[in-house]
Write an enzyme that holds these catalytic residues in place. Structure first.
Site: not given
Ligand code: ARG
Length: 459
Positions: A110, A156, A277, A283, A290
Site C-alpha cells: 500500500n 462572437h 481523402s 482534399k 482535429e
Molecule cells: N496493484 C495494487 C494497486 O495498484 C497495489 C497495492 C496492492 N495492495 C493490496 N493491499 N492489495 O493499488
C-alpha cells in the site's frame, strides 16, 4: 501465478479472479520507480540497523541487475506476476536468495504503490513541463516575427477590432504559461514521501522516514499514514491540469482548422501535418488539428473516472484505487504526444499575412477607430458611433471597405472628417495606437515579449 501471499489460503485463486485482480499489465510501466523506491528503502533499513550492510549491498546489487536486465531486454516483465512489486521481489529472491526475502521488511504494497505512483507522476510532470516549455519557445518566436502582422480580432466569431498575429498567439502563450504554473504547484504540493506508512498504520520498526524521503528527492515524509496510502488528490490535480492543457490545445486547434479552411485562408498547414481523402483528390485535410481537438475528450474522461472512483472510498487503502493508473497513464501519454505534435504543426505552418490583413480591413475592424477620430475632433462618442454606423452601412451597399470610401461621402455625414481619416483607419494606425499594457500595439507587445523571454530564460 506468482503471488506474494497465500499462507492463509487453502484454495487456488480462480483464474478469472486472478486476471481481474492483477495489475501487472499496466503497473509494469513504473518498474523503474518501484526499483528506485526499494533501493531507498533498503538503504534506510541498513542505516537503522534493521538489515546488515552486507544484506543491503546484496539487495542493491540484485535490484540493479533487475533494472539493467529489464532495460536491455533480457528480463521480460510477464503476466505470470500479479503486479510489478511481486515481479521485482520474486526476481530478487531468485537472484540473491534469502537476503531478498528481507526487502519488504517494514513495508506494505500500500505504501509501496503510493510511492511508485507519486514517483511516476512526478517524473511525468517534469516531462510535460518540458514539452510545454518547448511549445512556449515556439510561440514566442512566432510572436517576435509577427508584431506587425495585422489580422482581425474576433468577438462572437464576428470581426471586431484589428489585432496582430503576435497578439493572438500571445493569448495562447499566457494560457500555456499558466499550465506550466499549475504543473509546478502540483509538484510542490505532492512532494511528500508516503513510504513508511506501511499498510495504513505505520510500522513497529524504527524507520527513518526523513532519510528515505531525502534519498528520493522529496521535501519530507507525509504526515499521516492513513492519508499516505489513500491519497490520490495529486492524480486528480494532474488530470485536471492536463484537461486544461487539452482545452487550450483544442481551442487553438479549432482556430487553426478555421484559419486553414478555404473560406478563411489565413494559414496553410504543412503537407507533413495534413492528410488526404481516399475519394476526393483535391482534399488536404487538417486531421492532426482535429485529432488534437478530439483527444481532449479522453483526458477529460480520465479526470471524471478517477473523481468517481475516489468519491465513495472509506479510509484507508481499497483496491478500487488500482483504477488510478491506466487512464492516468493514457492521459499523460496523450497530452505529451499532443503537445509535441502541436508544436510541430504550428512551426511548419504557413501564415498568409496579406489575407489576414485584407480580412481585417474588409470586416470594418477599424470602425471603432473611425468613431474615435470623430471624438478627437469634438464629436460626442454616442453621435460618432451613429455616424460611423451609417458609413459602414454605406460601404456594405457599395461593397467596399472604409479606406475605399471617398472623402465627400465621409463629409456628407460629418464635416469633422478630413483627409487624414484614411491614415486614422489604416490597420497600421489602428494597431499602433493600442499601446496600453497587454494590448497589440508594437511597443506594448515588445514589452510583453521581452518579459516572456526573460520568464523562459529563468524557468
Ligand atoms: N496493484 C495494487 C494497486 O495498484 C497495489 C497495492 C496492492 N495492495 C493490496 N493491499 N492489495 O493499488
Amino acid at each position: 501465478m506468482a503471488q506474494l501471499w497465500g499462507g492463509r489460503f487453502t484454495k487456488e485463486t480462480d483464474k478469472l479472479v486472478y486476471n481481474f485482480n492483477a495489475s501487472i499489465s499496466f503497473d509494469r510501466k513504473f518498474y523503474k520507480q518501484d526499483i528506485m523506491g526499494s533501493r531507498a528503502h533498503v538503504k534506510m533499513l541498513a542505516k537503522q540497523g534493521i538489515l546488515t550492510g552486507k544484506e543491503r549491498d546484496q539487495i542493491l546489487e540484485g535490484l540493479d541487475g533487475i533494472l539493467r536486465d529489464v532495460e536491455n531486454g533480457t528480463l521480460e516483465i510477464t503476466s505470470e506476476y500479479e503486479d510489478i512489486h511481486s515481479f521485482v521481489e520474486a526476481n530478487l529472491i531468485d537472484r540473491i536468495g534469502d537476503p531478498g526475502k528481507k526487502l519488504h521488511t517494514g513495508r506494505s504494497r500500500n505504501d509501496q504503490v503510493a510511492l511508485d505512483m507519486k514517483l511516476y507522476v512526478r517524473d511525468e510532470i517534469d516531462e510535460i513541463d518540458g514539452e510545454l516549455k518547448t511549445l512556449l519557445q515556439e510561440l514566442l518566436s512566432l510572436m517576435e516575427k509577427n508584431v506587425d502582422t495585422y489580422m482581425p480580432g474576433f468577438t462572437h466569431l464576428q470581426k471586431a477590432q484589428p489585432v496582430t498575429l503576435a497578439h493572438h498567439i500571445g493569448a495562447y502563450f499566457e494560457m500555456f504559461r499558466r499550465d506550466r504554473g499549475r504543473m509546478a504547484d502540483i509538484r510542490k504540493r505532492m512532494n511528500l514521501c508516503p513510504l513508511g506508512a506501511g499498510a495504513l498504520a505505520g510500522t513497529t520498526y524504527p524507520l527513518d522516514r526523513e532519510y528515505t524521503a531525502e534519498l528520493l528527492g522529496f521535501d519530507g515524509p507525509t504526515r499521516n499514514s492513513m492519508d499516505s496510502v489513500s491519497d490520490r488528490d495529486y492524480v486528480i490535480e494532474l488530470l485536471s491540469a492536463l484537461s486544461t492543457v487539452m482545452m487550450h490545445l483544442s481551442r487553438f486547434s479549432e482556430e487553426i482548422i478555421l484559419w486553414n479552411s478555404n473560406e478563411y485562408g489565413f494559414v496553410e498547414i504543412d503537407d507533413a501535418y495534413s492528410t488526404g481523402s481516399s475519394i476526393m483528390p483535391q482534399k488536404k485535410n487538417p486531421d492532426i488539428a482535429e485529432l488534437l481537438r478530439g483527444k481532449t475528450g479522453r483526458v477529460y474522461g480520465a479526470l471524471m473516472s478517477i473523481l468517481t472512483t475516489m468519491k465513495g472510498i472509506p479510509l484507508a487503502y481499497n483496491k478500487d484505487m488500482q483504477e488510478d493508473k491506466e487512464l492516468t497513464f493514457d492521459a499523460i501519454d496523450t497530452v505529451k504526444g499532443c503537445l509535441r505534435l502541436f508544436a510541430g504543426m504550428i512551426s511548419t505552418m504557413e501564415f498568409h499575412k496579406d489575407v489576414m490583413e485584407a480580412s481585417a480591413k474588409n470586416g470594418f475592424t477599424n470602425a471603432t477607430d473611425a468613431a474615435d477620430y470623430l471624438v478627437n475632433h469634438g464629436v460626442p462618442f454616442r453621435d460618432a458611433h451613429g455616424i460611423v454606423g451609417r458609413l459602414v452601412l454605406l460601404c456594405i451597399e457599395k461593397g467596399i471597405s472604409l479606406d475605399e470610401l471617398p472623402l465627400e461621402e465621409y463629409q456628407k455625414l460629418s464635416p469633422a472628417f478630413e483627409e487624414d481619416i484614411y491614415e486614422a483607419v489604416s490597420m497600421k494606425t489602428c494597431v499602433e495606437k493600442r499601446e496600453t499594457y497587454g494590448a497589440p500595439g508594437p511597443q506594448a507587445m515588445k514589452k510583453v515579449i521581452e518579459e516572456n523571454r526573460e520568464y523562459l530564460e529563468q524557468n
